[in-house]
Design a protein around this motif. Structure first.
Motif, PDB file in Angstrom:
ATOM      1  N   ALA A 544       0.853  -1.178   0.000  1.00  0.00           N
ATOM      2  CA  ALA A 544       0.000   0.000   0.000  1.00  0.00           C
ATOM      3  C   ALA A 544       0.891   1.231   0.000  1.00  0.00           C
ATOM      4  O   ALA A 544       1.965   1.237   0.615  1.00  0.00           O
ATOM      5  N   PHE A 545       0.460   2.290  -0.721  1.00  0.00           N
ATOM      6  CA  PHE A 545       1.258   3.499  -0.865  1.00  0.00           C
ATOM      7  C   PHE A 545       0.515   4.664  -0.210  1.00  0.00           C
ATOM      8  O   PHE A 545      -0.546   5.095  -0.686  1.00  0.00           O
ATOM      9  N   GLU A 546       1.079   5.171   0.892  1.00  0.00           N
ATOM     10  CA  GLU A 546       0.485   6.272   1.646  1.00  0.00           C
ATOM     11  C   GLU A 546       1.159   7.578   1.254  1.00  0.00           C
ATOM     12  O   GLU A 546       2.389   7.632   1.095  1.00  0.00           O
ATOM     13  N   LEU A 547       0.374   8.646   1.069  1.00  0.00           N
ATOM     14  CA  LEU A 547       0.922   9.932   0.643  1.00  0.00           C
ATOM     15  C   LEU A 547       1.780  10.518   1.758  1.00  0.00           C
ATOM     16  O   LEU A 547       1.361  10.558   2.922  1.00  0.00           O
ATOM     17  N   TYR A 548       2.988  10.949   1.379  1.00  0.00           N
ATOM     18  CA  TYR A 548       3.819  11.605   2.386  1.00  0.00           C
ATOM     19  C   TYR A 548       3.258  12.988   2.704  1.00  0.00           C
ATOM     20  O   TYR A 548       3.301  13.446   3.856  1.00  0.00           O
ATOM     21  N   SER A 549       2.717  13.669   1.695  1.00  0.00           N
ATOM     22  CA  SER A 549       2.234  15.037   1.906  1.00  0.00           C
ATOM     23  C   SER A 549       0.926  15.070   2.702  1.00  0.00           C
ATOM     24  O   SER A 549       0.582  16.105   3.280  1.00  0.00           O
ATOM     25  N   ARG A 550       0.210  13.968   2.735  1.00  0.00           N
ATOM     26  CA  ARG A 550      -1.062  13.932   3.481  1.00  0.00           C
ATOM     27  C   ARG A 550      -1.135  12.581   4.180  1.00  0.00           C
ATOM     28  O   ARG A 550      -1.556  11.573   3.594  1.00  0.00           O
ATOM     29  N   LYS A 551      -0.734  12.549   5.421  1.00  0.00           N
ATOM     30  CA  LYS A 551      -0.710  11.296   6.166  1.00  0.00           C
ATOM     31  C   LYS A 551      -2.122  10.748   6.270  1.00  0.00           C
ATOM     32  O   LYS A 551      -3.087  11.479   6.499  1.00  0.00           O
ATOM     33  N   GLY A 552      -2.259   9.432   6.112  1.00  0.00           N
ATOM     34  CA  GLY A 552      -3.553   8.777   6.208  1.00  0.00           C
ATOM     35  C   GLY A 552      -4.271   8.674   4.891  1.00  0.00           C
ATOM     36  O   GLY A 552      -5.365   8.103   4.829  1.00  0.00           O
ATOM     37  N   PHE A 553      -3.729   9.238   3.792  1.00  0.00           N
ATOM     38  CA  PHE A 553      -4.318   9.136   2.463  1.00  0.00           C
ATOM     39  C   PHE A 553      -3.518   8.108   1.667  1.00  0.00           C
ATOM     40  O   PHE A 553      -2.283   8.114   1.697  1.00  0.00           O
ATOM     41  N   PHE A 554      -4.229   7.225   0.926  1.00  0.00           N
ATOM     42  CA  PHE A 554      -3.600   6.140   0.186  1.00  0.00           C
ATOM     43  C   PHE A 554      -4.027   6.208  -1.280  1.00  0.00           C
ATOM     44  O   PHE A 554      -5.082   6.771  -1.618  1.00  0.00           O
ATOM     45  N   ILE A 555      -3.199   5.620  -2.138  1.00  0.00           N
ATOM     46  CA  ILE A 555      -3.582   5.467  -3.547  1.00  0.00           C
ATOM     47  C   ILE A 555      -4.562   4.308  -3.644  1.00  0.00           C
ATOM     48  O   ILE A 555      -4.283   3.200  -3.172  1.00  0.00           O
ATOM     49  N   VAL A 556      -5.739   4.583  -4.222  1.00  0.00           N
ATOM     50  CA  VAL A 556      -6.767   3.556  -4.358  1.00  0.00           C
ATOM     51  C   VAL A 556      -7.201   3.501  -5.812  1.00  0.00           C
ATOM     52  O   VAL A 556      -7.048   4.463  -6.578  1.00  0.00           O
ATOM     53  N   VAL A 557      -7.739   2.324  -6.199  1.00  0.00           N
ATOM     54  CA  VAL A 557      -8.203   2.090  -7.569  1.00  0.00           C
ATOM     55  C   VAL A 557      -9.678   1.753  -7.509  1.00  0.00           C
ATOM     56  O   VAL A 557     -10.112   0.895  -6.726  1.00  0.00           O
ATOM     57  N   THR A 558     -10.452   2.472  -8.329  1.00  0.00           N
ATOM     58  CA  THR A 558     -11.862   2.154  -8.494  1.00  0.00           C
ATOM     59  C   THR A 558     -12.074   1.694  -9.925  1.00  0.00           C
ATOM     60  O   THR A 558     -11.132   1.603 -10.713  1.00  0.00           O
ATOM     61  N   ASP A 559     -13.333   1.399 -10.255  1.00  0.00           N
ATOM     62  CA  ASP A 559     -13.617   0.935 -11.617  1.00  0.00           C
ATOM     63  C   ASP A 559     -13.241   1.966 -12.655  1.00  0.00           C
ATOM     64  O   ASP A 559     -12.890   1.626 -13.794  1.00  0.00           O
ATOM     65  N   SER A 560     -13.327   3.240 -12.295  1.00  0.00           N
ATOM     66  CA  SER A 560     -13.169   4.281 -13.316  1.00  0.00           C
ATOM     67  C   SER A 560     -11.979   5.189 -13.093  1.00  0.00           C
ATOM     68  O   SER A 560     -11.616   5.952 -13.976  1.00  0.00           O
ATOM     69  N   ALA A 561     -11.354   5.160 -11.914  1.00  0.00           N
ATOM     70  CA  ALA A 561     -10.317   6.160 -11.653  1.00  0.00           C
ATOM     71  C   ALA A 561      -9.289   5.620 -10.679  1.00  0.00           C
ATOM     72  O   ALA A 561      -9.488   4.605 -10.001  1.00  0.00           O
ATOM     73  N   VAL A 562      -8.153   6.367 -10.628  1.00  0.00           N
ATOM     74  CA  VAL A 562      -7.111   6.152  -9.629  1.00  0.00           C
ATOM     75  C   VAL A 562      -6.954   7.465  -8.892  1.00  0.00           C
ATOM     76  O   VAL A 562      -6.758   8.522  -9.514  1.00  0.00           O
ATOM     77  N   LYS A 563      -7.039   7.470  -7.577  1.00  0.00           N
ATOM     78  CA  LYS A 563      -7.011   8.713  -6.831  1.00  0.00           C
ATOM     79  C   LYS A 563      -6.428   8.464  -5.450  1.00  0.00           C
ATOM     80  O   LYS A 563      -6.132   7.330  -5.062  1.00  0.00           O
ATOM     81  N   ALA A 564      -6.234   9.542  -4.707  1.00  0.00           N
ATOM     82  CA  ALA A 564      -5.817   9.463  -3.307  1.00  0.00           C
ATOM     83  C   ALA A 564      -7.060   9.554  -2.438  1.00  0.00           C
ATOM     84  O   ALA A 564      -7.891  10.450  -2.609  1.00  0.00           O
ATOM     85  N   SER A 565      -7.177   8.613  -1.520  1.00  0.00           N
ATOM     86  CA  SER A 565      -8.391   8.573  -0.695  1.00  0.00           C
ATOM     87  C   SER A 565      -7.990   8.358   0.753  1.00  0.00           C
ATOM     88  O   SER A 565      -7.003   7.669   1.050  1.00  0.00           O
ATOM     89  N   LYS A 566      -8.764   8.956   1.657  1.00  0.00           N
ATOM     90  CA  LYS A 566      -8.481   8.854   3.086  1.00  0.00           C
ATOM     91  C   LYS A 566      -8.844   7.467   3.592  1.00  0.00           C
ATOM     92  O   LYS A 566      -9.786   6.840   3.152  1.00  0.00           O
ATOM     93  N   TYR A 567      -8.039   6.992   4.534  1.00  0.00           N
ATOM     94  CA  TYR A 567      -8.202   5.637   5.079  1.00  0.00           C
ATOM     95  C   TYR A 567      -9.552   5.475   5.775  1.00  0.00           C
ATOM     96  O   TYR A 567     -10.004   6.349   6.523  1.00  0.00           O
TER      97      TYR A 567
END
Length: 1556
Positions: A544-567
């Motif tokens: 899992a890849f957590e954003l250094y600039s925003r702790k607690g936010f991870f790279i997630v994959v949905t059916d239509s997009a790739v984004k940073a989302s809060k845990y």
């Protein structure tokens, strides 16, 4: 054989003459002793008065010559070839030197090149193609050697060169070594700033350097350099805390350029043609153009192509002392160096090390350079520098000296790759670290089949199926170290870079969308492109890849997009944010694993973002260092140090203080320290930091302030402890919770207890809720080679038991792993590997089985040794209860031995009960109760002695031999007799501590490997390299070392579940039978029918049609043969062959008797079987063998059956007749056989009974006896022997001639003596007619003996005419009488032996040879000539002399040459103050007139005195020096601004002789 021409020497009575002084007379000429005589048949030599020649070759002899050569025979010379044979052969060397053969050169036969060709090193060349030799290297005709100084072309074996004005290089290295522009080598020691270079004209160029001492031990580890050209000053210094400036083309100004080239910093002044190279240590190279010849000064010399005047001081005085010379160019007063003149004598303990390490200069590594650059001074400096270094600087001093020689070689075009991992190693991996790992695909767990993709047109990141990769979609990433460096973070920081477009990184936008952005230098970008990399955070094996600039936010994959989302704590979030990092099947061709490599000597000119065409760097000289290698369509980005496309370059913006700070005299800015602001720190090394507190830097060591004890626990037989936190500064350690079963069935429990299995049964190793692991102990099977499977590991167990099968039971599946058969069954169905189902994962890595269970158990079972390791994965719940033979994992060894019924064994004597409680299906028991012993009461000496060998010493600290012997060996009676298994168990425990022990040998406990594999004692990778993973094989380290069989070099495993090793080229295809196939191979893959397949280079297998040729039908000639049609199984082609039709055969089968057997044979004339009866001795009745008497023998007698024979004893009849004896023999009987049936008679030879020969031989024959084999008496015959005819000894004047009256059947020649037509004098001397000789027979009388033509009838020789002359003569007092040396002149003459000189008064004086005297201003000399002593005279020549001028200059007229010449002498001036007028200059300011400046000049005393106490010379010297100084202020007029300034200089008050 050599043959000899003999010519006798003679001597008069009373004369003795040594034989080797004799001359030779040959063909009318006289030759001196040892002189070579050329003859048509070869060379002869005068030796001991005779001419000795080599045996002439017969004309029919055949001489074999190499290709291109022909044989030159001096007897039959070829007029087209040189007359001297091989002595005058035309060679390339002779043509180059324009040598010709002397007309009188002797001829030598041999193989020579054909006419018009020239010889060189045994080969023949056309003269125009002769090669040339240059510094021991050979160049072909037409080859060119081009340097900045000359261009040379090879023509006819010689270089034709054109010379140009040449640059010069001055080198300074170490703390004292200097090589001037003109090649002068010297040492100068100083701690001052010194002028390396200073121009003597108005150009105002100088280079100043100073040694810098590092640490506290006076080691000179660096130099500072100040370069001044006009108004520009550049200061080079290795000041700490200054960061390296990005790029290689560091700065480009109108007057200079700064470069980073390899290990050097280069300062280049294009207009002045001056280049300075500095290695940031102690080495400086200064290169100047040819225009600076005769315009330089300083420690680098004056560049006038002459070394004798290089030591010219700043006062323009030539000296010979390097220290005096160097001090004159120093700025300020320098300390006198205090050190031993010979460091290796002062530090004798260092000399062996220096001698050994510096010997690399004389090794084969530097052999190509030693003929180009003399190595002597560099080797001497290397010894002295290495000896003189102290307290740890030896290696740096050594490497600097060797590198200085390698640099000189490099500048001459000789590249020396001398560095190695053990000799001055230099590593370039620092530059490759930023490239990262990969390339990988990021596949999402939650959205199965989706990976991260990037559209480079919009640079947006989205999810796409693996099967939908096309166009400009990029999906490969490199995992690099994080762009933002947080020094306090203990978590892994990474960035994701596009593998297809380097410099583009995965970046999180403000709207939480992801994009691919070009690298930027600002911290905001780098923070948003940096991620925490969490491995197996929620799902084992997924990241899992957590954003250094925003702790607690991870790279997630949905059916239509790739984004940073809060845990959030949902299972959906964990799955959508988990990625498997998958290696791609093929490497990206433009991403190298190593873009930076070390080069020992190359031009550091390459394409970069700031110099895309690599034009500006062409002036750079070849250097050593780390250099990049980019593909053709890419260039180097100096900021990110990566190969990128030109359009992806990062703008070069200097943001940090430069290593090199150029300043000008008109704008000097003081350098300030680093600004200290709160929340900033500067790292010194790991766990130690400078922290900014209260606006001051404070040094803080985190390791000294840890919250708990950092000591690592002792884990005993379990191996090394493991770190349970991620803090590098304060690590926490625990013993691994790991159970192992060794190859000899010893078990190490989770908490470190040990036991051993001795029964053929099944045992529960580990049992947890829902899962269990069961091992099956069976009898060792036999492998194909006939060796027990157990013996592959050791010498075998007394029980013959092996660990062959393993059962793993989960809540869903039942798995059976058969290690011997290499087969895995899941739910009773054989499955291929790898196998995955509901968090169960099984794979065969090629070296071991790896099983991951859903509950988190990890099982690793080695194929070869059978060692099994069981530990727990990240997902294992440690609150689960473990039980079984592996014990309980709670770090409490006291409750490890817990039985199934819950009873805990505390008495080790009852351990058998513990083992039996976990038995299942026991089928065979080998041992009973295990005895409990210890080494105190029982003898462990054999075990201790076994493990105290040197080879095991490295492991004693970790696995004590005493512990092993007491806890395992003494209690396992099996170990006592099988030491191979005991040692194997000990080494397996050592491997747990990463200790490698190579203990097996071919003769001691060998471990046999399958065919194609080789034994290695220490193997680390868990995974074997196979045909399936060879493109993306990664070195996956196992937890422990192990011994294993690996594929031999150059081969890989065909499949992980097989043992076959094959060359990589055979990995292209695999057929349906699992056999490897190479590209282009065709084979029959049909089962019941013929079907051909072909392997293509891309790995595809395609069916192909048979390529058949129609062959003519064969002719069947044998009986019963007919034509038959068949299909060839290899080619699948139909063809006709001759086959046998048994219906056409009419052979009858005969009836055999009881003692016969039927034999079936075949004839080459028929294909039908041929039957016949043959005897079968097996079917005959067995009859005892009788014992025969001594005089009997046994025979086989046929009785009854025709095939059966029976033994029978008979007496041998006397078949041999009594022998008939010949001449010289008599008949006798063998007394040992008189009692036998047939006594033995034989003839005995008695030579005395042989008849006397009646043959008589002629005078030239000998009577010869010849023994005949088998005949007693010899036969006699006459053989020719011409040596019986003795050569007569002729008197002086006689000669031997053939006696024609003598007749011989043997062709022998009889000689007789006849008198020659000569004169004989006193039976010694021989004279030819008309020849005369001179002899002194008595007193002063000389006799002339002459040979006349008339015959003397009395003697038979010619008549002698003798005349007498009186040779008496008186000689002067300075003369002696010399007899005539000639045989033709009778009397001698008087010869001067000294000189008689007559004075003007008529008197005379005798002078010996060599005397010289003056008389009336004329010099006379008595010299020796061939005619005797004689007087030479010559007048004295005096130089021009002006007496008036001498007196005007206070000179004194002196006479010399005995008063014949005059000279003007001045009294030697002692040390005094003198006044020198000079113009004072300071930049553009000068004095208006000459200024009187005082200085010291004159002579002072010096002496050298031998001191017997110290056995050395003591030197005393006084110098003319100042006695006090004073300031002198003079006005200077400045042309730049028209002002006048006052300039102060110093001059001496007085001058005296003072001690130096």
């Amino acid at each position: 054989m050599p043959h000899t021409y003999q010519y006798r020497a003679w001597a008069l009575p009373g004369f003795q003459w040594l034989l080797y002084h004799c001359r030779c007379h040959y063909r009318g000429s006289i030759y001196q002793p040892g002189e070579l005589i050329p003859t048509p048949s070869g060379l002869c030599q005068c030796s001991n008065g005779t001419v000795k020649c080599d045996e002439p070759a017969t004309p029919s002899a055949v001489h074999a010559c190499p290709e291109g050569k022909e044989y030159f025979d001096c007897r039959f010379p070829d007029p087209a070839l040189p007359a001297g044979g091989i002595n005058c052969e035309t060679t390339c060397a002779n043509l180059a030197m324009n040598f010709t053969c002397a007309p009188s050169s002797p001829c030598i036969s041999g193989c020579v090149c054909a006419a018009g060709m020239a010889e060189h090193k045994g080969k023949c060349y056309v003269p125009e193609s002769c090669p040339c030799i240059w510094k021991d290297w050979e160049y072909l005709s037409g080859e060119v050697i081009a340097t900045p100084c000359y261009t040379c072309v090879c023509r006819r074996g010689m270089f034709n060169c054109t010379y140009y004005p040449c640059p010069a290089v001055c080198t300074i290295y170490g703390d004292r070594h200097y090589h001037s522009f003109d090649g002068l080598e010297y040492d100068y020691v100083s701690d001052c700033q010194v002028f390396l270079l200073k121009t003597t004209d108005d150009s105002d160029i100088s280079v100043i350097s100073q040694n810098k001492k590092c640490f506290d031990n006076d080691i000179v580890c660096s130099k500072s350099v100040l370069i001044s050209v006009g108004d520009t000053e550049i200061y080079l210094n290795d000041t700490p805390y200054k960061q390296k400036r990005s790029g290689f083309f560091l700065e480009n100004k109108p007057t200079y350029q700064l470069w980073k080239a390899g290990y050097y910093t280069v300062v280049y002044f294009p207009e002045e043609d001056v280049t300075v190279l500095w290695d940031q240590k102690t080495t400086i190279h200064i290169k100047v153009g040819p225009q600076w010849k005769n315009k330089l000064s300083g420690l680098c010399g004056n560049f006038d192509k002459c070394t004798s005047n290089d030591m010219t001081t700043s006062n323009n005085l030539e000296v010979r002392n390097a220290q005096v010379f160097g001090d004159s160019w120093a700025l300020g007063q320098c300390e006198d160096p205090v050190e031993a003149m010979k460091p290796c004598e002062a530090h004798q303990n260092k000399f062996p090390y220096a001698k050994k390490e510096c010997s690399i200069l004389y090794s084969d590594v530097f052999a190509p350079c030693r003929n180009v650059i003399d190595v002597t001074s560099f080797a001497k400096n290397c010894h002295e520098d290495t000896c003189n270094c102290n307290l740890g600087g030896d290696c740096e001093c050594l490497c600097t000296s060797v590198a200085a020689y390698a640099y000189k070689c490099c500048q001459e075009g000789v590249s020396i790759h001398w560095r190695s991992p053990t000799v001055c190693a230099l590593d370039c991996e620092y530059y490759n670290e930023g490239l990262g790992d990969g390339p990988y695909m990021l596949a999402n767990y939650g959205q199965s089949g989706l990976i991260l993709g990037v559209n480079m047109t919009s640079r947006s990141v989205f999810s796409l199926p693996k099967s939908n990769i096309h166009g400009k979609i990029f999906f490969n990433f490199m995992i690099t170290p994080g762009l933002f460096k947080e020094k306090t973070s203990s978590l892994a920081l990474v960035s994701l870079e596009s593998a297809e477009r380097p410099n583009y990184f995965l970046y999180v936008r403000d709207n939480d969308a992801l994009s691919l952005e070009l690298w930027k230098a600002n911290a905001a970008f780098q923070q948003k492109a940096t991620f925490f990399h969490h491995q197996s955070l929620w799902i084992p094996g997924y990241s899992a890849f957590e954003l250094y600039s925003r702790k607690g936010f991870f790279i997630v994959v949905t059916d239509s997009a790739v984004k940073a989302s809060k845990y959030d704590d949902s299972e959906e979030f964990k799955q959508s944010s988990s990625f498997s990092i998958e290696e791609i099947q093929a490497a990206v061709p433009y991403r190298r694993a190593c873009e930076w490599r070390y080069e020992p000597c190359t031009t550091p000119c390459f394409k970069t973002c700031s110099d895309p065409e690599a034009l500006a760097c062409k002036f750079l000289p070849p250097v050593e260092g780390c250099l990049p290698y980019c593909p053709k369509n890419m260039i180097l980005d100096e900021v990110t140090l990566k190969c990128v496309y030109p359009e992806d370059c990062v703008p070069l913006i200097p943001t940090e203080p430069a290593l090199i700070s150029p300043v000008t005299t008109s704008d000097i800015i003081p350098t300030t320290g680093l600004e200290c602001e709160p929340q900033q720190f500067d790292p010194v090394y790991n766990c130690s930091q400078y922290i900014c507190l209260n606006m001051e830097w404070t040094f803080y060591n985190w390791s000294l302030n840890c919250p708990m004890d950092l000591q690592m626990p002792d884990c005993g037989f379990r191996g090394r402890p493991v770190q349970v936190n991620t803090d590098l500064c304060c690590p926490e350690w625990e013993c691994p919770c790991r159970c192992s079963m060794l190859s000899e069935l010893s078990i190490i429990t989770f908490d470190g207890n040990n036991a051993a299995l001795y029964s053929m049964a099944s045992y529960i190793l580990v049992r947890i809720p829902g899962e269990s692991i069961v091992v099956h102990i069976e009898k060792c099977s036999m492998n194909q080679n006939g060796n027990s499977f157990k013996k592959l590991v050791s010498s075998g167990r007394i029980s013959g038991l092996c660990f062959k099968k393993l059962n793993v039971t989960t809540s869903v599946h039942k798995i059976l792993v058969n290690r011997v058969a290499r087969k895995v069954e899941v739910d009773s169905i054989a499955v291929p590997l790898p196998f995955a189902s509901r968090e169960l994962f099984i794979e065969d890595s090629g070296t071991m089985y790896v099983i991951n269970t859903p509950a988190g158990l990890v099982v690793k079972w080695a194929h070869l040794t059978g060692i099994i390791d069981i530990h727990f994965g990240f997902q294992f719940n440690f609150s689960s209860y473990t039980e079984g033979l592996c014990g309980i994992c709670n770090d409490n060894p006291d409750d490890d031995l817990k039985m199934q019924n819950g009873t805990i064994i505390t008495n080790m004597e009852d351990i058998e009960l513990f083992i039996q409680s976990w038995e299942i299906e026991k089928s065979f028991e080998v041992t009973m109760r295990r005895p409990v012993r210890n080494c105190t009461e029982h003898d462990c000496s054999h075990c201790i002695e076994l493990l105290n060998r040197d080879i095991f010493f490295s492991c004693h600290d970790k696995v004590s031999p005493k512990d092993f012997c007491e806890k395992m060996w003494i209690n396992y009676t099996y170990f006592w007799n099988y030491q191979c298994d005991a040692i194997s168990a000990y080494v397996a425990l050592c491997n747990k501590f990463d200790i490698c022990i190579e203990w097996r040998t071919p003769d001691y406990c060998p471990l046999n490997c399958p065919e194609g594999k080789e034994y290695q004692p220490c193997v680390r990778p868990c995974e074997a390299r196979t045909c399936l993973n060879k493109w993306f094989y990664g070195y996956s380290s196992c937890l422990d070392l192990r011994e294993d069989c690996v594929c031999k070099n150059g081969t890989v495993l065909h499949r992980p579940d097989k043992t076959q090793c094959i060359p990589e080229r055979e990995c292209v295809c695999t057929d349906r039978e699992g056999q490897p196939r190479t590209a282009g191979e065709i084979w029959n893959g049909g089962v019941d029918e013929c079907a051909l397949y072909k392997c293509l280079e891309n790995g595809s297998i395609v069916p192909v049609e048979p390529d058949c040729e129609e062959d003519p039908s064969p002719t069947c000639e044998r009986e019963a043969e007919v034509l038959m049609g068949i299909v060839d199984k290899l080619t699948c082609c139909s063809k006709e062959v001759c086959g046998c039709d048994m219906t056409l055969c009419e052979t009858a089968i005969p009836a055999c008797t009881d003692s016969q057997k039927l034999i079936v044979g075949f004839s080459h004339l028929s294909c039908c079987p041929q039957y016949k009866c043959e005897c079968d001795p097996v079917k005959c009745p067995i009859i005892p063998i009788p014992e025969c008497h001594v005089d009997q023998f046994m025979i086989q007698v046929r009785q009854g059956e025709p095939c059966c024979f029976y033994p029978f004893c008979v007496c041998e009849s006397c078949m041999e007749p009594i022998p008939l004896c010949t001449d010289g023999e008599f008949l006798t009987v063998d007394l040992n056989t008189t009692h036998s049936c047939c006594p033995q008679y034989y003839c005995v030879c008695e030579p005395d009974l042989c008849p006397t020969p009646l043959l008589h031989c002629a005078e030239d024959m000998n009577l010869v006896k010849e023994n005949v084999s088998g005949q007693c008496c010899p036969i006699w015959h006459c053989e020719c022997n011409c040596e019986n005819l003795i050569m007569p000894t002729c008197e002086v004047g006689e000669f031997a001639t053939i006696d024609h009256t003598f007749q011989s059947d043997c062709g022998c020649v009889q000689y007789l003596c006849e008198k020659d037509d000569v004169c004989v004098f006193q039976q010694v001397s021989v004279l030819n007619p008309g020849q005369s000789m001179i002899k002194y027979l008595e007193g002063d009388f000389c006799y002339t003996i002459e040979c006349q033509e008339e015959k003397d009838n009395l003697t038979g020789f010619l008549t002698l005419n003798i005349t007498m002359v009186n040779c008496s003569k008186e000689c002067d007092v300075n003369q002696i009488y010399i007899p005539s040396p000639s045989d033709f002149d009778c009397c001698g003459a008087c010869r001067n032996v000294s000189c008689k000189f007559y004075m003007e008064n008529g008197t005379s004086v005798i002078y010996e040879v060599g005397s010289r005297w003056n008389y009336n201003c004329t010099t006379y000399e008595c010299v020796k000539t061939n005619e005797g002593a004689m007087i030479l005279n010559y007048s004295m020549v005096c130089p021009p002399f002006n007496e008036t001028e001498c007196k005007m200059n206070e000179g004194v007229v002196k006479l010399y040459n005995e008063g014949c010449c005059k000279i003007c002498k001045r009294e030697e001036r002692i040390c005094q103050k003198v006044i020198i007028k000079s113009i004072i200059r300071r930049q553009d300011c000068v004095s208006q007139s000459s200024i009187n400046v005082a200085s010291c000049d004159g002579k002072c005393p010096s002496a050298t005195i031998y001191n017997v106490n110290v056995e050395s010379h003591l030197r005393f010297c006084k110098c003319c020096r100042e006695n006090g100084i004073r300031n002198l202020t003079v006005p200077l007029h400045c042309s730049g601004n028209g002002t006048e300034i006052m300039y102060t200089l110093q001059e001496p008050i007085d001058c005296t002789c003072q001690w130096n």
